[in-house]
Design a protein around this motif. Sequence first.
Motif, short mmCIF file in Angstrom:
data_model
loop_
_atom_site.label_atom_id
_atom_site.label_comp_id
_atom_site.label_asym_id
_atom_site.label_seq_id
_atom_site.Cartn_x
_atom_site.Cartn_y
_atom_site.Cartn_z
N THR A 190 -65.08 15.48 -23.33
CA THR A 190 -66.19 15.06 -24.19
C THR A 190 -66.36 15.98 -25.40
O THR A 190 -66.54 15.51 -26.52
CB THR A 190 -67.50 15.02 -23.38
OG1 THR A 190 -67.33 14.14 -22.25
CG2 THR A 190 -68.67 14.54 -24.22
N PHE A 191 -66.33 17.27 -25.17
CA PHE A 191 -66.60 18.23 -26.24
C PHE A 191 -65.35 18.66 -27.01
O PHE A 191 -65.43 19.12 -28.14
CB PHE A 191 -67.31 19.47 -25.69
CG PHE A 191 -68.70 19.22 -25.15
CD1 PHE A 191 -69.43 18.10 -25.51
CD2 PHE A 191 -69.28 20.12 -24.29
CE1 PHE A 191 -70.70 17.88 -25.02
CE2 PHE A 191 -70.56 19.92 -23.79
CZ PHE A 191 -71.28 18.80 -24.15
N PRO A 246 -62.92 16.99 -28.58
CA PRO A 246 -62.73 16.38 -29.90
C PRO A 246 -63.71 16.90 -30.98
O PRO A 246 -63.49 16.69 -32.16
CB PRO A 246 -62.96 14.89 -29.64
CG PRO A 246 -62.68 14.70 -28.20
CD PRO A 246 -63.13 15.98 -27.55
N HIS A 247 -64.77 17.57 -30.54
CA HIS A 247 -65.77 18.08 -31.49
C HIS A 247 -65.62 19.56 -31.77
O HIS A 247 -66.44 20.14 -32.48
CB HIS A 247 -67.18 17.80 -30.95
CG HIS A 247 -67.44 16.34 -30.75
ND1 HIS A 247 -67.67 15.47 -31.80
CD2 HIS A 247 -67.48 15.59 -29.63
CE1 HIS A 247 -67.85 14.25 -31.33
NE2 HIS A 247 -67.74 14.30 -30.01
N GLY A 248 -64.61 20.22 -31.18
CA GLY A 248 -64.39 21.63 -31.50
C GLY A 248 -64.52 22.59 -30.35
O GLY A 248 -64.54 23.81 -30.57
N PHE A 288 -66.75 27.30 -28.90
CA PHE A 288 -66.61 26.30 -29.95
C PHE A 288 -66.11 26.97 -31.23
O PHE A 288 -66.37 28.15 -31.46
CB PHE A 288 -67.95 25.61 -30.22
CG PHE A 288 -68.41 24.74 -29.09
CD1 PHE A 288 -68.10 23.40 -29.06
CD2 PHE A 288 -69.15 25.28 -28.04
CE1 PHE A 288 -68.52 22.58 -28.01
CE2 PHE A 288 -69.57 24.48 -26.99
CZ PHE A 288 -69.26 23.13 -26.97
N ALA A 326 -69.51 22.83 -34.86
CA ALA A 326 -68.78 22.16 -33.79
C ALA A 326 -69.65 22.04 -32.55
O ALA A 326 -69.67 21.00 -31.89
CB ALA A 326 -67.49 22.92 -33.47
N ALA A 349 -72.19 19.31 -33.20
CA ALA A 349 -71.56 17.99 -33.15
C ALA A 349 -71.27 17.57 -31.72
O ALA A 349 -71.51 16.42 -31.33
CB ALA A 349 -70.27 17.99 -33.97
N ALA A 350 -70.80 18.51 -30.91
CA ALA A 350 -70.47 18.19 -29.52
C ALA A 350 -71.71 17.84 -28.71
O ALA A 350 -71.73 16.83 -28.01
CB ALA A 350 -69.74 19.37 -28.87
N SER A 354 -73.41 14.49 -29.79
CA SER A 354 -72.63 13.25 -29.78
C SER A 354 -73.18 12.31 -28.71
O SER A 354 -73.77 12.76 -27.72
CB SER A 354 -71.16 13.55 -29.51
OG SER A 354 -70.96 13.90 -28.15
#
Length: 99
Positions: A32-33, A35-37, A61, A66, A69-70, A73
């Motif tokens: 889950t996290f 792709p967000h960094g 991160f 990041a 964003a994670a 999301s």
Amino acid sequence: MTSYIVAYPATPGATFDADYYMATHMPLVHATFGPHGLTGSRVLFADQPDAPFVAVTTLDFADAAAFAAATSSPDAAAVFADVANFTTITPTAMRARSA
């Protein structure tokens, strides 16, 4: 780098399924996290019966953006909801930065 530290306080009568945490929850966190960094994680389990925490996890991160964003999301809700599947402990958390 920004880190998110999640600690699970030792609580009388509480449960914590370490096998589920490692086999199911942490892969969900990375899927889950990532792709967000999310760049890495470390899970530590208490090695003494009187420890103040059952487990402490550090999520690293790329930066504060990041992390934001994670955790904001739409998929993040599944990570937070999954906590009930492995513990009755209410975790404490904090964001930290490297010196």
